[in-house]
Design an enzyme around this catalytic site. Structure first.
Site, PDB file in Angstrom:
ATOM      1  N   LYS A   1      36.432   4.687   7.455  1.00 49.86           N
ATOM      2  CA  LYS A   1      36.104   4.024   6.185  1.00 49.86           C
ATOM      3  C   LYS A   1      35.724   2.573   6.471  1.00 49.86           C
ATOM      4  O   LYS A   1      36.365   1.914   7.303  1.00 49.86           O
ATOM      5  CB  LYS A   1      37.316   4.087   5.247  1.00 49.86           C
ATOM      6  CG  LYS A   1      37.050   3.523   3.847  1.00 49.86           C
ATOM      7  CD  LYS A   1      38.258   3.725   2.919  1.00 49.86           C
ATOM      8  CE  LYS A   1      38.001   3.209   1.518  1.00 49.86           C
ATOM      9  NZ  LYS A   1      39.137   3.414   0.608  1.00 49.86           N
TER      10      LYS A   1
ATOM     11  N   SER B   1      38.295   5.768  -3.858  1.00 47.72           N
ATOM     12  CA  SER B   1      37.265   4.961  -3.259  1.00 47.72           C
ATOM     13  C   SER B   1      36.794   5.456  -1.902  1.00 47.72           C
ATOM     14  O   SER B   1      35.717   5.080  -1.452  1.00 47.72           O
ATOM     15  CB  SER B   1      37.751   3.519  -3.108  1.00 47.72           C
ATOM     16  OG  SER B   1      38.810   3.440  -2.164  1.00 47.72           O
TER      17      SER B   1
ATOM     18  N   SER C   1      43.022   6.745  -3.673  1.00 48.56           N
ATOM     19  CA  SER C   1      41.709   6.727  -3.022  1.00 48.56           C
ATOM     20  C   SER C   1      41.565   7.604  -1.785  1.00 48.56           C
ATOM     21  O   SER C   1      40.464   7.746  -1.262  1.00 48.56           O
ATOM     22  CB  SER C   1      41.322   5.299  -2.651  1.00 48.56           C
ATOM     23  OG  SER C   1      40.944   4.587  -3.800  1.00 48.56           O
TER      24      SER C   1
END
Lengths: 95, 485
Positions: free
Chosen positions: B78, B153, B177
């Site tokens: 990420k 997210s 997330s």
């Protein structure tokens, strides 16, 4: 509860965000709705409850006061939008 | 090699048996990225040279017998984790050109384990969102249905996994997330106990809630990835100094007698009926496997959203004060003076959701409102955490839905912040209480979209959660489904 535009502008100033008049109106509306959601908490009596700031009860750990980092001045200055002679460059703050 | 059907565990075995090399595996991942990433926008920065170099080293380690289960495994990172020498943006214009001079602890540990990092994945800007629609670098599409969001997210990591553009991915979870995008893309996603994984070098959103974890196909793979990520780190003062158990070794234990609580508050009116049915089936299966199911109550559940949306923006507004255009990141053109530099840099560098949360956080912390909002929310947070403590006297795990519905359509909620915030309703309590939670694929809806169930454990009892999830996956096939691309 509706948030006055002046409050929105004051908060934007505190947050160092430049916002247009149009944006201020949108924020006033949206923030009012979100704050309305938060008003639910008022129903809950919490006088005897201690605030919780962290999920785990941790004491701040201490470490010996020794120099551990290597000199990274060049690497860190390389991240800056503007630097000069080993310093971060900013606009003049005093006349 | 049938890349989409590999897991970390099966690829690790094949690498050892010489079925293929780490270089071949990495090339296969690169080919899939080449074919599918353009449309999905899962990765926003790729590092093919770095990946191939890491694969070469991995092949040497595999030969010499000095390999870990992650050696040679292609993973996605990420874009919230700082990677030395590789652009790290947090999907914000503010950091669009930021090249960190150091690695996050998670990155360092995964590199040391020999994992092959393919690139950095898209996310909601500064991890603020539930759909990956707030990224400066464009939306990410859900590989199961490209007209739908992949969740957020960590939506880029979820899409990269679901489309098999890697075999494991990292995510971060402040209010759901990791678990929510995992549920919406058919993955296993684990948020560890707060403090289990170091936050050093992980760009901060809400520091008392943020936690990194793995996103994989299976609970077994989650165990392997978490093993490498977890552990005490002197560079993070909130890191827990407790030994890390051997998660993979605990996977195969029996779940006979395991007490699973089902909180009634999570099965109220807003829940999709199809999800309710699927979760009933999951409970029945756990019973068949020997677990005991109890009804429990978490009476403060309904207060989680307002509590979270006070505390998280408050912490965010403080954390994001550092983006001032001076030491790193974006700076506006031709600032007139220092005040102009600050206000214009931040107005131009941040997107609208980030600004909205900064405004909200600044407001609730501002003079005259602190007690009414921030302090009040901190008190309610204790009540919410107390609910879980009480429940865990009776049961070992809790079973809930991960999300109220399957993946929604692109744009469906992006104009209405309050509706978007409600999509985190089943996950944020877990962050407020600092507990570990895992989302496990447990069914599909009428359109074939994946659904997830959430298991919640006691602090530091990730192994119990993983064991239950593994037992479930030994008896079901939901984690074996792959989208048609």
């Amino acid at each position: 509860m509706s948030l006055p535009i002046e409050t929105v502008q004051h908060v934007a100033k505190l947050a160092r965000l430049r916002i247009t008049g149009e944006e201020a109106e949108v924020y006033a509306q949206q923030l009012s709705r979100i704050l309305g959601l938060m008003a639910q908490l008022d129903r809950l009596p919490t006088d005897d409850v201690a605030p919780m700031s962290h999920a785990v009860a941790v004491a701040l750990p201490e470490r010996p006061d020794r120099v551990t980092g290597v000199d990274q001045r060049e690497a860190l200055l390389a991240c800056a939008p503007e630097s000069e002679e080993g310093c971060f460059r900013v606009p003049k703050i005093l006349e | 090699m049938d890349f989409p059907y590999l897991t970390i565990a099966s690829a690790a075995a094949a690498l050892r048996q010489g079925e293929f090399s780490a270089i071949e595996l990495t090339r296969a991942a690169l080919q899939r990225i080449e074919a599918y990433n353009g449309d999905l926008n899962a990765y926003i920065t790729l590092d093919p040279e770095g990946a191939l170099a890491a694969a070469e080293v991995a092949d040497r380690r595999l030969k010499s017998g000095d390999a870990t289960p992650l050696t040679g495994i292609p993973i996605a990172m990420k874009d919230i984790f700082c990677t030395r020498g590789l652009r790290t943006t947090c999907s914000s214009r503010m950091l669009a050109d930021f090249v960190p001079p150091y690695d996050a602890t998670v990155v360092r540990k995964l590199r040391e384990a020999g994992a092959v990092m393919m690139g950095k994945t898209n996310m909601d800007e500064f991890a603020m969102g539930s759909s990956t629609e707030t990224s400066y670098f464009g939306i990410t599409r859900n590989p199961w249905d490209r007209e739908r969001i992949p969740g957020g997210s960590s939506g880029g990591s979820a899409a990269a996994m679901a489309a098999s553009l890697c075999l494991g991915a990292t995510g971060t979870d402040t209010g759901g997330s990791i678990r929510q995008p995992a549920a919406l893309t058919g993955l296993t996603g684990l948020k560890p106990t707060y403090g289990r994984v170091s936050r050093y070098g992980m760009i901060a959103f809400a520091s008392s809630l943020d936690q990194a974890g793995p996103m994989t196909w299976t609970a077994e793979d989650a165990a392997l990835l978490l093993q490498a990520m977890a552990g005490h780190d002197p560079l993070d003062s909130t890191s827990i100094d407790a030994p890390v158990p051997d998660y993979a070794a605990h996977l195969n234990g029996s779940i006979k007698g395991l007490r699973i609580g089902v909180p009634g508050e999570y099965f109220g009116e807003g829940l999709d009926p199809a999800l309710r049915e699927v979760l009933d089936n999951a409970q029945q299966l756990f019973r068949k496997l020997g677990a005991v199911i109890f009804p429990v109550s978490l009476p403060h559940t309904e207060y989680a959203i307002p509590t979270y949306y006070i505390l998280a923006p408050a912490e965010a507004s403080s954390n994001l004060a550092r983006y001032d255009g001076i030491k790193f990141g974006y700076r506006c053109d031709q600032p007139r003076d220092l005040s102009d530099l600050y206000t214009r840099t931040r107005a131009e560098g941040f997107g609208s959701e980030v600004k909205r949360r900064i405004m909200l956080g600044t407001y609730v912390l501002s003079s005259g409102y602190y007690d009414a909002y921030y302090r009040k929310a901190q008190k309610v947070r204790r009540l919410i955490a107390g609910d879980f403590e009480t429940a865990f006297h009776q049961v070992d795990l809790l079973l809930t839905p991960t999300t109220p519905s399957t993946a929604f359509r692109l744009g469906e909620k992006s104009d209405d912040p309050v509706r978007m915030y409600l999509s985190d309703i089943f996950t944020i309590n877990v962050n407020l209480a600092g507990l570990p939670g895992i989302s496990v694929p447990c069914g599909v809806d009428g359109q074939g979209l994946p659904m997830g169930m959430q298991l919640i454990g006691r602090p530091l009892e990730e192994a119990v959660m993983l064991k239950a999830a593994h037992a479930y996956q030994q008896a079901t096939g939901w984690h074996k489904r792959r989208p048609r691309l």
